[in-house]
Design a protein around this motif. Structure first.
Motif, mmCIF file in Angstrom:
data_model
loop_
_atom_site.group_PDB
_atom_site.id
_atom_site.type_symbol
_atom_site.label_atom_id
_atom_site.label_comp_id
_atom_site.label_asym_id
_atom_site.label_seq_id
_atom_site.Cartn_x
_atom_site.Cartn_y
_atom_site.Cartn_z
ATOM 1 N N ARG A 37 0.743 -1.265 -0.086
ATOM 2 C CA ARG A 37 0.032 0.066 0.098
ATOM 3 C C ARG A 37 0.988 1.242 0.046
ATOM 4 N N SER A 38 0.336 2.258 -0.140
ATOM 5 C CA SER A 38 0.937 3.571 -0.187
ATOM 6 C C SER A 38 1.407 4.136 1.211
ATOM 7 N N ILE A 39 2.193 5.147 1.357
ATOM 8 C CA ILE A 39 2.781 5.537 2.655
ATOM 9 C C ILE A 39 1.772 6.093 3.496
ATOM 10 N N LEU A 40 1.672 6.419 4.873
ATOM 11 C CA LEU A 40 0.838 6.965 5.559
ATOM 12 C C LEU A 40 0.445 8.361 5.236
ATOM 13 N N LYS A 41 -0.745 8.866 5.296
ATOM 14 C CA LYS A 41 -1.057 10.023 4.999
ATOM 15 C C LYS A 41 -0.927 10.928 6.450
ATOM 16 N N SER A 42 -0.879 12.279 6.262
ATOM 17 C CA SER A 42 -0.478 12.988 7.468
ATOM 18 C C SER A 42 -1.445 12.607 8.585
ATOM 19 N N SER A 43 -2.793 12.483 8.254
ATOM 20 C CA SER A 43 -3.686 12.147 9.627
ATOM 21 C C SER A 43 -3.353 11.018 9.923
ATOM 22 N N ASP A 44 -3.034 9.776 9.260
ATOM 23 C CA ASP A 44 -2.702 8.610 9.842
ATOM 24 C C ASP A 44 -1.279 8.774 10.742
ATOM 25 N N VAL A 45 -0.387 9.543 10.374
ATOM 26 C CA VAL A 45 1.026 9.727 10.815
ATOM 27 C C VAL A 45 0.846 10.385 12.509
ATOM 28 N N GLU A 46 -0.269 11.353 12.582
ATOM 29 C CA GLU A 46 -0.735 11.817 13.634
ATOM 30 C C GLU A 46 -0.932 10.834 14.755
ATOM 31 N N GLU A 47 -2.029 9.778 14.118
ATOM 32 C CA GLU A 47 -2.362 8.867 14.886
ATOM 33 C C GLU A 47 -1.673 7.769 15.352
ATOM 34 N N SER A 55 6.882 11.735 18.607
ATOM 35 C CA SER A 55 6.735 12.768 17.708
ATOM 36 C C SER A 55 7.828 12.482 16.241
ATOM 37 N N HIS A 56 8.262 11.356 16.355
ATOM 38 C CA HIS A 56 9.240 11.042 15.202
ATOM 39 C C HIS A 56 8.732 9.832 14.654
ATOM 40 N N LEU A 57 8.484 9.715 13.315
ATOM 41 C CA LEU A 57 8.517 8.478 12.539
ATOM 42 C C LEU A 57 9.439 8.662 11.407
ATOM 43 N N PRO A 58 9.734 7.515 10.910
ATOM 44 C CA PRO A 58 10.502 7.261 9.390
ATOM 45 C C PRO A 58 9.708 8.229 8.387
ATOM 46 N N GLU A 59 10.626 8.845 7.482
ATOM 47 C CA GLU A 59 10.168 9.605 6.273
ATOM 48 C C GLU A 59 8.952 8.892 5.599
ATOM 49 N N MET A 60 9.091 7.756 5.199
ATOM 50 C CA MET A 60 7.893 6.886 4.547
ATOM 51 C C MET A 60 7.871 5.638 5.480
ATOM 52 N N VAL A 61 6.630 5.437 5.971
ATOM 53 C CA VAL A 61 6.095 4.545 6.568
ATOM 54 C C VAL A 61 4.991 3.833 5.774
ATOM 55 N N PHE A 62 5.204 2.473 5.415
ATOM 56 C CA PHE A 62 3.889 1.727 4.676
ATOM 57 C C PHE A 62 2.899 1.110 5.588
ATOM 58 N N GLY A 63 2.235 1.699 6.269
ATOM 59 C CA GLY A 63 1.333 1.473 7.249
ATOM 60 C C GLY A 63 0.537 0.172 7.195
ATOM 61 N N GLU A 64 -0.216 0.305 5.918
ATOM 62 C CA GLU A 64 -0.871 -0.836 5.502
ATOM 63 C C GLU A 64 -0.230 -2.066 4.729
#
Length: 286
Positions: A37-47, A55-64
């Motif tokens: 799937r695609s990388i997390l959207k900004s709203s998903d990043v906050e979640e 308050s830190h995540l990798p630049e590209m997280v393929f959460g799904e």
């Protein structure tokens, strides 16, 4: 790599591809499925940041994205995802890698604020996969992931049969899934991937965390799993974890050149000293 599966090979192995829209196959009592799937959207990043308390995540997280291997008779499910890997990163909480260009790395910008690099910005994780038991129609068991419901990894003397893996069996299914990636502000790479391949006799996978902080450090954490298909209700699954790492300075002292080969973990892996190695078997308790 692109794998062209021959229908004759599938039929001969008693395998079938998953229905359209799903990537994977069923074979010898296993259902193996990959998801990209695609990388997390900004709203998903906050979640995710809230869940992980960071308050830190990798630049590209393929959460799904992820990989799931389920043994239908026993209900055992082995799976790989970014969330569980990042939970491992947060729990291990390694100190930040010191870099010569400290002034350049001191801050990492986000809109309207600057983040001091006082955390493990490499996102190194000890993650070696997740497992659970899901209810089957026959068992009526509750799903659990706390290890109390009859499966756990135990150290063993058995080794993954690399000779058998090198045999010329047809590959019925292959995929590589990126779970997360960060280019470390153009100073290297932090990458977590999982690859799977399925043959008529077994499945094999490699979960790899690869880190290169340019001019400073290389770190490789590999988890390999292998399952030979059998008739038993409880499948035999071996897991081998091997962690390697070295500084650029240590490698240079051994006479290894600082060249482009350092960008390929497959080439450099045997040059990196082993810091941890263990082999385990998935054990069932009924």
């Amino acid at each position: 790599m692109e794998i062209q599966v021959d229908d004759k090979d599938l039929k001969s192995a008693g395998a079938e591809l998953l229905p359209e829209g799903r990537s994977g196959l069923r074979i010898r009592g296993w259902e193996i499925e990959s998801r990209k799937r695609s990388i997390l959207k900004s709203s998903d990043v906050e979640e995710w940041e809230l869940k992980l308390k960071t308050s830190h995540l990798p630049e590209m997280v393929f959460g799904e994205s992820g990989l799931t291997l389920k043994h239908l008779e026993s209900g055992v499910k082995i799976y790989f995802n970014a969330m569980d890997a990042l939970v491992g990163w947060k729990q291990e909480a390694l100190p930040p890698v010191e870099v010569p260009a400290a002034a350049k790395w001191k801050f990492r910008s986000k809109p309207f604020k600057e983040i001091i690099l006082d955390y493990d910005y490499t996102f190194t994780t000890p993650y070696s996969g997740s497992e659970t038991i899901e209810a089957t129609a026959e068992q009526g068991m509750r799903e659990t992931s706390d290890g109390s419901c009859s499966v756990q990894w135990e150290d063993c003397e058995e080794k993954i049969d690399v000779v058998a893996l090198a045999s010329k069996e047809p590959i019925l299914f292959y995929d590589e899934i990126i779970l997360y990636e960060d280019e470390l502000a153009d100073n290297g790479v932090s990458l977590l991937t999982v690859k799977v391949r399925v043959m008529p006799s077994s499945w094999f996978l490699l979960l790899r965390f690869w880190l290169r902080v340019d001019g400073v450090l290389m770190r490789l954490r590999d988890t390999r799993m292998h399952c030979v298909f059998g008739e038993s209700m409880n499948p035999t699954i071996l897991r081998e974890c091997c962690w390697r790492e070295a500084t650029f300075r240590a490698l240079s002292a051994k006479g290894l050149p600082d060249t482009a080969v350092y960008s390929d973990p497959n080439i450099i892996s045997q040059k990196l000293p082993v810091v941890l190695h263990r082999t385990q078997k998935l054990v069932f308790f009924r």
